[in-house]
Design a protein around this motif. Structure first.
Motif, PDB file in Angstrom:
ATOM      1  N   GLU A 168     -22.067  91.071  22.987  1.00 23.17           N
ATOM      2  CA  GLU A 168     -20.891  91.047  23.853  1.00 23.17           C
ATOM      3  C   GLU A 168     -20.080  91.578  25.093  1.00 23.17           C
ATOM      4  O   GLU A 168     -19.795  90.755  25.473  1.00 23.17           O
ATOM      5  CB  GLU A 168     -19.878  92.004  22.886  1.00 23.17           C
ATOM      6  CG  GLU A 168     -19.808  92.285  21.331  1.00 23.17           C
ATOM      7  CD  GLU A 168     -19.113  93.202  20.743  1.00 23.17           C
ATOM      8  OE1 GLU A 168     -18.865  94.550  20.953  1.00 23.17           O
ATOM      9  OE2 GLU A 168     -18.867  93.271  20.169  1.00 23.17           O
ATOM     10  N   SER A 190     -16.097  83.665  19.077  1.00 17.74           N
ATOM     11  CA  SER A 190     -14.816  84.754  19.460  1.00 17.74           C
ATOM     12  C   SER A 190     -13.858  84.493  18.979  1.00 17.74           C
ATOM     13  O   SER A 190     -12.930  83.841  19.042  1.00 17.74           O
ATOM     14  CB  SER A 190     -14.926  85.097  21.124  1.00 17.74           C
ATOM     15  OG  SER A 190     -16.625  85.162  21.618  1.00 17.74           O
ATOM     16  N   GLU A 211     -10.372  87.211  17.403  1.00 14.85           N
ATOM     17  CA  GLU A 211      -9.265  87.917  17.106  1.00 14.85           C
ATOM     18  C   GLU A 211     -10.086  89.579  16.574  1.00 14.85           C
ATOM     19  O   GLU A 211      -9.932  90.463  16.648  1.00 14.85           O
ATOM     20  CB  GLU A 211      -8.321  87.706  16.422  1.00 14.85           C
ATOM     21  CG  GLU A 211      -7.040  86.624  16.312  1.00 14.85           C
ATOM     22  CD  GLU A 211      -5.417  86.611  16.008  1.00 14.85           C
ATOM     23  OE1 GLU A 211      -5.564  86.943  14.465  1.00 14.85           O
ATOM     24  OE2 GLU A 211      -5.364  85.924  16.058  1.00 14.85           O
ATOM     25  N   SER A 212     -11.312  89.280  15.056  1.00 10.13           N
ATOM     26  CA  SER A 212     -11.989  89.957  14.561  1.00 10.13           C
ATOM     27  C   SER A 212     -13.144  90.276  15.712  1.00 10.13           C
ATOM     28  O   SER A 212     -13.977  90.742  15.550  1.00 10.13           O
ATOM     29  CB  SER A 212     -12.129  89.409  13.311  1.00 10.13           C
ATOM     30  OG  SER A 212     -12.697  88.501  13.268  1.00 10.13           O
ATOM     31  N   GLY A 213     -13.737  89.751  17.227  1.00 13.00           N
ATOM     32  CA  GLY A 213     -14.481  89.888  18.016  1.00 13.00           C
ATOM     33  C   GLY A 213     -15.107  88.982  17.869  1.00 13.00           C
ATOM     34  O   GLY A 213     -15.332  87.857  17.246  1.00 13.00           O
ATOM     35  N   ARG A 218     -18.612  86.550  16.302  1.00 12.09           N
ATOM     36  CA  ARG A 218     -19.334  86.908  15.343  1.00 12.09           C
ATOM     37  C   ARG A 218     -20.561  86.074  15.482  1.00 12.09           C
ATOM     38  O   ARG A 218     -20.158  84.977  15.891  1.00 12.09           O
ATOM     39  CB  ARG A 218     -18.422  85.965  14.212  1.00 12.09           C
ATOM     40  CG  ARG A 218     -17.348  87.384  13.656  1.00 12.09           C
ATOM     41  CD  ARG A 218     -17.338  89.126  12.907  1.00 12.09           C
ATOM     42  NE  ARG A 218     -17.131  89.342  12.788  1.00 12.09           N
ATOM     43  CZ  ARG A 218     -16.619  90.823  13.130  1.00 12.09           C
ATOM     44  NH1 ARG A 218     -17.169  90.462  14.774  1.00 12.09           N
ATOM     45  NH2 ARG A 218     -15.776  91.232  12.942  1.00 12.09           N
TER      46      ARG A 218
END
Length: 318
Positions: free
Chosen positions: A136, A161, A163-165, A167
């Motif tokens: 990240e 990338s 809203e949930s970060g 992936r």
């Protein structure tokens, strides 16, 4: 506040033995995977870390001559940020940096430097961040996860990338996948290469790009390398960047007809990456043709075979 003022006093970093971090180069996009697909390659940036009286960075080798020794250096910037995000003081260490990765050539030199700094700091501190957080942070510093993921994790990395970060999927391509990097001697800054891209695209081009990016991910994950000729086709960036790079257009168009699996611009360029099947392709014939393209277009440069790196960032004792 200066970096040295924020460093721990001498001896506070003595909880670790000297070590080295080795991080691979990477090729991003692979055609349609713009800012989301990266492939790690066997050229390396190495940072050797030793306890010291204060935080300092020392670049070695001609490739890094004249590079900054302070917070402007991506290794130093990442090292300090990792400590800050971990909520820990910056340890007093000596960071000795050397690199095989040519700068501003589209082979992920900045991502390798950032990942090396982050991993070095995390190792000094005993590993409070871990790989997911490091990924990240590397993506945050780099601005996108393609080179960052490949440099950190090795293999091929497909990331998004939202809203949930962050992936991602990391896959190991078949061992028969080989690459030839066509590396011009001249630099091409990413800012310049991005500056020629249009502000908007047609729906037709958007659908083309989405379908080919999906096919690219499927080809890499399944190992169906024969799909790469079509899967690496792109309408988002390569047609606009090709005029900046003499010889790129014929490489993209003709490589599959010369026995390669596919060809693409490596990151923002100017390096072109030719993918080939090491069990079936005439590697020497491909190299000879690529050198002829460079000569024909009066481009000083070299053609280098690079193996796909599957280890990513590695820490070892000195």
């Amino acid at each position: 506040m200066s970096l040295s003022a924020r460093s721990e006093p001498p001896g506070s970093a003595a909880g670790f033995a000297p070590f080295a971090v080795r991080v691979p180069a990477s090729s991003a996009n692979l055609g349609p995977g713009f800012d989301c697909v990266g492939l790690a390659l066997n050229l390396f940036t190495t940072v050797r870390v030793r306890p010291a009286a204060q935080l300092e960075l020392v670049p070695h080798g001609a490739a890094l001559a004249g590079t900054p020794r302070d917070a402007r250096n991506p290794v130093m910037r990442a090292f300090v940020l990792a400590c800050e995000r971990a909520g820990r003081p910056v340890p007093a260490v000596r960071l000795e940096v050397e690199s095989e990765i040519p700068l501003a050539r589209g082979l992920g030199s900045s991502a390798a430097a950032l990942v090396a700094g982050l991993v070095a700091a995390d190792t000094c501190l005993g590993g409070p961040l871990g790989r997911e957080r490091l990924f990240e942070l590397a993506s945050e510093l780099e601005g996108h996860p393609d080179n960052a993921g490949a440099a950190l994790l090795g293999g091929a990395v497909i990331a998004a990338s939202g809203e949930s970060g962050l992936r991602y999927l990391r896959v190991t391509p078949p061992t028969r996948l080989g690459t030839l990097a066509v590396i011009p001697d001249t630099e091409l800054l990413t800012e310049h290469a991005r500056g020629v891209l249009p502000d908007s695209y047609s729906r037709q081009d958007a659908v083309f790009q989405l379908s080919h990016a999906a096919l690219l991910g499927a080809a890499l994950a399944s190992g169906e390398l024969e799909l790469l000729a079509e899967a690496t086709r792109d309408r988002l960036h390569q047609p606009y960047r090709a005029p900046l790079i003499p010889g790129l257009a014929p490489i993209l168009e003709e490589a599959p007809r010369r026995g390669a699996l596919a060809a693409c611009l490596s990151g923002a360029g100017p390096t072109a990456l030719v993918l080939f099947d090491q069990e079936r392709a005439d590697r020497d014939g491909l190299i000879e043709w690529l050198r002829a393209v460079l000569t024909q277009h009066r481009v000083p440069g070299r053609v280098v075979q690079l193996e796909v790196n599957v280890t990513g960032a590695v820490v070892s004792a000195l």
